[in-house]
Design a protein around this motif. Structure first.
Motif, PDB file in Angstrom:
ATOM      1  N   GLY A  75     -15.807  13.620   6.845  1.00  0.00           N
ATOM      2  CA  GLY A  75     -15.488  13.936   8.240  1.00  0.00           C
ATOM      3  C   GLY A  75     -15.145  12.677   9.007  1.00  0.00           C
ATOM      4  N   GLN A  76     -15.923  11.639   8.786  1.00  0.00           N
ATOM      5  CA  GLN A  76     -15.662  10.377   9.496  1.00  0.00           C
ATOM      6  C   GLN A  76     -14.307   9.810   9.102  1.00  0.00           C
ATOM      7  OE1 GLN A  76     -18.939   7.615   9.551  1.00  0.00           O
ATOM      8  NE2 GLN A  76     -20.413   9.262   9.596  1.00  0.00           N
ATOM      9  N   ALA A  77     -13.953   9.969   7.820  1.00  0.00           N
ATOM     10  CA  ALA A  77     -12.651   9.456   7.363  1.00  0.00           C
ATOM     11  C   ALA A  77     -11.521  10.278   8.011  1.00  0.00           C
ATOM     12  CB  ALA A  77     -12.570   9.527   5.847  1.00  0.00           C
ATOM     13  N   ARG A  78     -11.723  11.586   8.129  1.00  0.00           N
ATOM     14  CA  ARG A  78     -10.703  12.430   8.770  1.00  0.00           C
ATOM     15  C   ARG A  78     -10.516  12.052  10.236  1.00  0.00           C
ATOM     16  NH1 ARG A  78      -8.877  16.116   5.600  1.00  0.00           N
ATOM     17  NH2 ARG A  78     -10.270  16.925   4.003  1.00  0.00           N
ATOM     18  N   ILE A  79     -11.640  11.778  10.884  1.00  0.00           N
ATOM     19  CA  ILE A  79     -11.568  11.405  12.303  1.00  0.00           C
ATOM     20  C   ILE A  79     -10.861  10.048  12.440  1.00  0.00           C
ATOM     21  CG2 ILE A  79     -12.931  10.835  14.360  1.00  0.00           C
ATOM     22  CD1 ILE A  79     -15.042  12.878  13.252  1.00  0.00           C
ATOM     23  N   ALA A  80     -11.160   9.127  11.532  1.00  0.00           N
ATOM     24  CA  ALA A  80     -10.508   7.811  11.586  1.00  0.00           C
ATOM     25  C   ALA A  80      -9.001   7.953  11.381  1.00  0.00           C
ATOM     26  CB  ALA A  80     -11.120   6.889  10.530  1.00  0.00           C
ATOM     27  N   LEU A  81      -8.610   8.825  10.456  1.00  0.00           N
ATOM     28  CA  LEU A  81      -7.174   9.050  10.213  1.00  0.00           C
ATOM     29  C   LEU A  81      -6.529   9.657  11.467  1.00  0.00           C
ATOM     30  CD1 LEU A  81      -4.810   9.088   8.102  1.00  0.00           C
ATOM     31  CD2 LEU A  81      -5.485  11.447   7.577  1.00  0.00           C
ATOM     32  N   PHE A  86      -2.775   9.564  13.278  1.00  0.00           N
ATOM     33  CA  PHE A  86      -2.189  10.772  13.878  1.00  0.00           C
ATOM     34  C   PHE A  86      -1.915  10.569  15.372  1.00  0.00           C
ATOM     35  CE2 PHE A  86      -2.494  15.123  15.659  1.00  0.00           C
ATOM     36  CZ  PHE A  86      -1.422  15.675  14.987  1.00  0.00           C
ATOM     37  N   LYS A  87      -2.864   9.968  16.082  1.00  0.00           N
ATOM     38  CA  LYS A  87      -2.694   9.800  17.526  1.00  0.00           C
ATOM     39  C   LYS A  87      -1.509   8.871  17.828  1.00  0.00           C
ATOM     40  CE  LYS A  87      -5.098   8.977  21.830  1.00  0.00           C
ATOM     41  NZ  LYS A  87      -4.070   8.085  22.371  1.00  0.00           N
ATOM     42  N   PHE A  88      -1.339   7.858  17.022  1.00  0.00           N
ATOM     43  CA  PHE A  88      -0.212   6.935  17.187  1.00  0.00           C
ATOM     44  C   PHE A  88       1.106   7.709  17.146  1.00  0.00           C
ATOM     45  CE2 PHE A  88       3.134   4.345  15.275  1.00  0.00           C
ATOM     46  CZ  PHE A  88       3.078   3.164  16.013  1.00  0.00           C
ATOM     47  N   HIS A  89       1.250   8.568  16.132  1.00  0.00           N
ATOM     48  CA  HIS A  89       2.508   9.318  15.990  1.00  0.00           C
ATOM     49  C   HIS A  89       2.606  10.434  17.021  1.00  0.00           C
ATOM     50  CE1 HIS A  89       3.698   6.995  12.591  1.00  0.00           C
ATOM     51  NE2 HIS A  89       2.535   7.219  11.997  1.00  0.00           N
ATOM     52  N   LEU A  90       1.476  11.058  17.340  1.00  0.00           N
ATOM     53  CA  LEU A  90       1.476  12.108  18.371  1.00  0.00           C
ATOM     54  C   LEU A  90       1.994  11.551  19.705  1.00  0.00           C
ATOM     55  CD1 LEU A  90       0.553  14.788  19.757  1.00  0.00           C
ATOM     56  CD2 LEU A  90      -1.731  13.793  19.897  1.00  0.00           C
ATOM     57  N   ARG A 111       7.232  12.796  14.336  1.00  0.00           N
ATOM     58  CA  ARG A 111       6.823  14.158  14.020  1.00  0.00           C
ATOM     59  C   ARG A 111       6.535  14.266  12.523  1.00  0.00           C
ATOM     60  NH1 ARG A 111      10.570  19.437  15.066  1.00  0.00           N
ATOM     61  NH2 ARG A 111      11.527  18.752  13.115  1.00  0.00           N
ATOM     62  N   GLU A 112       7.383  13.647  11.718  1.00  0.00           N
ATOM     63  CA  GLU A 112       7.208  13.732  10.256  1.00  0.00           C
ATOM     64  C   GLU A 112       5.902  13.094   9.791  1.00  0.00           C
ATOM     65  OE1 GLU A 112       8.829  15.615   8.014  1.00  0.00           O
ATOM     66  OE2 GLU A 112       9.515  16.309   9.960  1.00  0.00           O
ATOM     67  N   GLN A 113       5.557  11.949  10.382  1.00  0.00           N
ATOM     68  CA  GLN A 113       4.297  11.298   9.990  1.00  0.00           C
ATOM     69  C   GLN A 113       3.095  12.137  10.429  1.00  0.00           C
ATOM     70  OE1 GLN A 113       3.900   8.522   8.021  1.00  0.00           O
ATOM     71  NE2 GLN A 113       6.101   8.788   7.733  1.00  0.00           N
ATOM     72  N   GLY A 114       3.244  12.784  11.582  1.00  0.00           N
ATOM     73  CA  GLY A 114       2.179  13.684  12.041  1.00  0.00           C
ATOM     74  C   GLY A 114       2.036  14.871  11.110  1.00  0.00           C
ATOM     75  N   VAL A 115       3.167  15.385  10.646  1.00  0.00           N
ATOM     76  CA  VAL A 115       3.175  16.536   9.731  1.00  0.00           C
ATOM     77  C   VAL A 115       2.386  16.219   8.458  1.00  0.00           C
ATOM     78  CG1 VAL A 115       4.731  17.776   8.167  1.00  0.00           C
ATOM     79  CG2 VAL A 115       5.259  17.650  10.608  1.00  0.00           C
ATOM     80  N   ILE A 116       2.532  14.999   7.969  1.00  0.00           N
ATOM     81  CA  ILE A 116       1.807  14.627   6.734  1.00  0.00           C
ATOM     82  C   ILE A 116       0.298  14.767   6.947  1.00  0.00           C
ATOM     83  CG2 ILE A 116       1.276  12.677   5.195  1.00  0.00           C
ATOM     84  CD1 ILE A 116       4.248  11.773   5.639  1.00  0.00           C
ATOM     85  N   VAL A 117      -0.170  14.295   8.088  1.00  0.00           N
ATOM     86  CA  VAL A 117      -1.611  14.401   8.377  1.00  0.00           C
ATOM     87  C   VAL A 117      -2.003  15.875   8.544  1.00  0.00           C
ATOM     88  CG1 VAL A 117      -3.451  13.781   9.986  1.00  0.00           C
ATOM     89  CG2 VAL A 117      -1.658  12.107   9.440  1.00  0.00           C
ATOM     90  N   HIS A 119      -0.756  18.460   7.204  1.00  0.00           N
ATOM     91  CA  HIS A 119      -0.853  19.151   5.902  1.00  0.00           C
ATOM     92  C   HIS A 119      -2.177  18.832   5.197  1.00  0.00           C
ATOM     93  CE1 HIS A 119       2.672  21.564   5.533  1.00  0.00           C
ATOM     94  NE2 HIS A 119       3.456  20.567   5.907  1.00  0.00           N
ATOM     95  N   THR A 120      -2.704  17.636   5.426  1.00  0.00           N
ATOM     96  CA  THR A 120      -4.004  17.322   4.809  1.00  0.00           C
ATOM     97  C   THR A 120      -5.097  18.193   5.442  1.00  0.00           C
ATOM     98  OG1 THR A 120      -4.656  15.517   6.305  1.00  0.00           O
ATOM     99  CG2 THR A 120      -3.320  14.906   4.395  1.00  0.00           C
ATOM    100  N   LEU A 121      -4.939  18.491   6.738  1.00  0.00           N
ATOM    101  CA  LEU A 121      -5.932  19.355   7.402  1.00  0.00           C
ATOM    102  C   LEU A 121      -5.811  20.779   6.875  1.00  0.00           C
ATOM    103  CD1 LEU A 121      -5.693  18.150  11.136  1.00  0.00           C
ATOM    104  CD2 LEU A 121      -7.175  17.301   9.310  1.00  0.00           C
ATOM    105  N   ASP A 122      -4.565  21.258   6.745  1.00  0.00           N
ATOM    106  CA  ASP A 122      -4.354  22.622   6.235  1.00  0.00           C
ATOM    107  C   ASP A 122      -4.927  22.752   4.828  1.00  0.00           C
ATOM    108  OD1 ASP A 122      -3.041  25.297   6.582  1.00  0.00           O
ATOM    109  OD2 ASP A 122      -1.987  24.612   4.786  1.00  0.00           O
ATOM    110  N   GLU A 123      -4.706  21.721   4.036  1.00  0.00           N
ATOM    111  CA  GLU A 123      -5.209  21.720   2.659  1.00  0.00           C
ATOM    112  C   GLU A 123      -6.740  21.822   2.657  1.00  0.00           C
ATOM    113  OE1 GLU A 123      -3.585  22.002  -0.070  1.00  0.00           O
ATOM    114  OE2 GLU A 123      -5.328  21.682  -1.379  1.00  0.00           O
TER     115      GLU A 123
END
Ligand SMILES: N[C@@H](CCC(=O)N[C@@H](CS)C(=O)NCC(=O)O)C(=O)O
Length: 185
Positions: A75-81, A86-90, A111-117, A119-123
């Motif tokens: 969870g901490q790693a997801r929050i760090a990402l 994600f926030k940078f690209h958002l 948008r594309e870099q955000g999409v990559i992140v 997809h990791t959440l959806d996964e």
């Protein structure tokens, strides 16, 4: 928003003051010269001016749903990402002009870099109901407000993407009692 979610779930009593970021009150800058929100001002004159720290502090006082106790290394790693990448690209996808970017770059890069992140959440959500595990928790609350912002840039495009679990999770967040309560002014 995530600080408010944690304060809400903690059940602590607090006063919420909305501020205009275009006209920051002197008292806000006195408490926290960096001038970002949220800022939590405690009675004993302690100031906490990072949203994750506010979450940790509030849940350290009272954690009836086990949000903080359920926060693990993943969870901490997801929050760090979320916070670092994600926030940078958002921000750049959402406000290209502010960053001197063309609309095309905002889409093709940010948008594309955000999409990559995303997809990791959806996964992750394909394997467990929430980012925090079997119940909504710290990781979900820390990340959902940013996904909501991303979804709001182009709602139709976002809704048409192949991330069904993410869409259902976001809808659940937006229709939750917690979200409804913290959005009430
Ligand atoms: N790392 C900070 C970031 C806070 C942040 O950037 N807040 C924005 C609003 S969401 C802000 O206050 N921006 C200042 C401004 O727009 O002048 C946190 O999560 O507490």
């Amino acid at each position: 928003m995530r600080a408010r979610l944690a304060l809400w779930v903690s059940g602590l009593s607090y006063e919420q003051r909305e501020v205009s970021l275009k006209n920051k009150p002197a008292h806000l800058l006195e408490l926290s010269p960096k001038g970002t929100v949220p800022v939590l001002w405690l009675l004993e004159h302690t100031v906490i001016d990072e949203s994750l720290d506010i979450m940790r502090w509030a849940l350290g006082q009272s954690d009836p749903q086990g949000w903080l106790t359920g926060l693990d290394a993943k969870g901490q790693a997801r929050i760090a990402l979320n916070d670092d990448t994600f926030k940078f690209h958002l921000d750049r996808y959402k406000y290209p002009v502010r960053y001197d970017l063309t609309a095309e770059l905002a889409l093709s890069v940010h948008r594309e870099q955000g999409v990559i992140v995303l997809h990791t959440l959806d996964e992750c959500l394909r394997h467990q109901p929430y980012l925090s595990g079997q119940s909504w928790g710290f990781t979900d609350a820390a990340i959902a407000p940013f996904v909501r912002q991303f979804a709001h840039v182009e709602p139709e495009w976002f809704a048409s993407q192949p991330w069904p679990k993410l869409l259902a999770w976001l809808t659940m967040f937006k229709t939750s009692e917690a979200f409804e309560t913290i959005m009430r002014r």
